[in-house]
Design a protein around this motif. Sequence first.
Motif, PDB file in Angstrom:
ATOM      1  N   ALA A 119       0.841  -1.207   0.000  1.00 30.55           N
ATOM      2  CA  ALA A 119       0.000   0.000   0.000  1.00 30.55           C
ATOM      3  C   ALA A 119       0.873   1.254   0.000  1.00 30.55           C
ATOM      4  O   ALA A 119       0.401   2.341  -0.341  1.00 30.55           O
ATOM      5  N   GLU A 152      -3.581   2.587  -4.929  1.00 28.34           N
ATOM      6  CA  GLU A 152      -4.320   1.478  -4.320  1.00 28.34           C
ATOM      7  C   GLU A 152      -3.336   0.339  -4.092  1.00 28.34           C
ATOM      8  O   GLU A 152      -2.279   0.301  -4.723  1.00 28.34           O
ATOM      9  N   PRO A 153      -3.664  -0.601  -3.174  1.00 25.10           N
ATOM     10  CA  PRO A 153      -2.732  -1.699  -2.919  1.00 25.10           C
ATOM     11  C   PRO A 153      -2.470  -2.518  -4.190  1.00 25.10           C
ATOM     12  O   PRO A 153      -3.399  -2.777  -4.968  1.00 25.10           O
ATOM     13  N   THR A 192      -4.809  -8.166  -1.842  1.00 24.72           N
ATOM     14  CA  THR A 192      -4.929  -6.700  -1.862  1.00 24.72           C
ATOM     15  C   THR A 192      -6.088  -6.242  -0.982  1.00 24.72           C
ATOM     16  O   THR A 192      -5.999  -5.215  -0.306  1.00 24.72           O
ATOM     17  N   ARG A 193      -7.172  -7.027  -0.962  1.00 22.78           N
ATOM     18  CA  ARG A 193      -8.299  -6.649  -0.093  1.00 22.78           C
ATOM     19  C   ARG A 193      -7.977  -6.772   1.386  1.00 22.78           C
ATOM     20  O   ARG A 193      -8.457  -5.989   2.204  1.00 22.78           O
ATOM     21  N   ALA A 196      -6.013  -3.707   2.219  1.00 18.63           N
ATOM     22  CA  ALA A 196      -6.891  -2.525   2.236  1.00 18.63           C
ATOM     23  C   ALA A 196      -7.745  -2.517   3.501  1.00 18.63           C
ATOM     24  O   ALA A 196      -7.850  -1.490   4.186  1.00 18.63           O
ATOM     25  N   GLU A 200      -7.672   0.199   6.631  1.00 23.25           N
ATOM     26  CA  GLU A 200      -8.868   0.924   7.078  1.00 23.25           C
ATOM     27  C   GLU A 200      -8.957   0.864   8.601  1.00 23.25           C
ATOM     28  O   GLU A 200      -9.234   1.857   9.266  1.00 23.25           O
TER      29      GLU A 200
END
Length: 306
Positions: A119, A152-153, A192-193, A196, A200
């Motif tokens: 990231a 974005e990642p 990647t999620r 992310a 957060e």
Amino acid sequence: MTSSQPDAAAAAVDLPGYAHVHSGKVRDLYAPLDAAGAPRDDQLLLVASDRLSAFDFILETPIPDKGAVLTQLSLWWFEQLHDLVPNHVVSTDVPAQVAGRAVLVRRLEMLPVECVARAYLTGGGLREYQADGHVSGVRLPDGLVDGSRLPEPIFTPSTKAPVGEHDQPMPYADVVAAVGERTAQRAKDLTTRILARGNEIAAARGILIADTKVEFGIDGDELVLADEVLTPDSSRFWPADQWEPGHTQPSFDKEYVREWLISPASGWDKASGQAPPPLPDEVLERTRAKYVEAYERLTGRTFVAG
Ligand code: Q0Z
């Protein structure tokens, strides 16, 4: 491996009812024994030690409770990520000797890939970017520097190197060749999620997660999140209030250790190839406090030592 390094296998404890299978730098793997005394093929016991690695050495001074803090943090993240991905955890009911720092897990068919997401730009990713503006085949904007946040990642897989060697970047096409298009796409998407989602949650608690390495295994036709997740050992944690792109960011957990090791006070020469000296109590205590702080800030829970 350097001869001055402790033998990781020798550091693994003898656990009645379990067979030692393998040791990494800072963790040990066991197989539970069945009623006949044979190793089960469907489960593993993952044990996190208090060993700490710095400048590619396993330090001789363990950090008290590090293994427990990282295990509890991983378990907390597995819960936070449960709606995104199933995980390998079976039980935390483990032998008393390793209580709090071990997890019984489903034994999976592991993907032969280190799934890395970034990231923020630093380390090996920064070096790739500086060479030609790409990282792992992804074209990035011009003008990024050490510590820059990425739009974005991105997924930057690497090979699983043997112990003592460094992982090498792995082109996405090689991941596809190794695991197939569908699994490669799913691993990329999930990795990647996970980063992310991690960011957060962490950003609201003053921690940035620059990058992370996760491992997936296959059980039937589902991809399962395995190993440890979003810990300081598998990720780069940065204190958000000190984030300043343009130079190397301080590491949330290892800053005191690294600073002391390279200071004259340690008497150690990083270039000597010699093992680093033992850590003074103050450095050890402050480092332990950083692991506990990361756990407490992220989870909002109080860490209670076993
Ligand atoms: C993880 C590792 C070490 C700890 C194998 N659920 C799983 N199924 C099959 N294999 C693994 C897992 Cl987590 C697995 N590792 C890495 C090595 C201590 C973790 F020595 N290796």
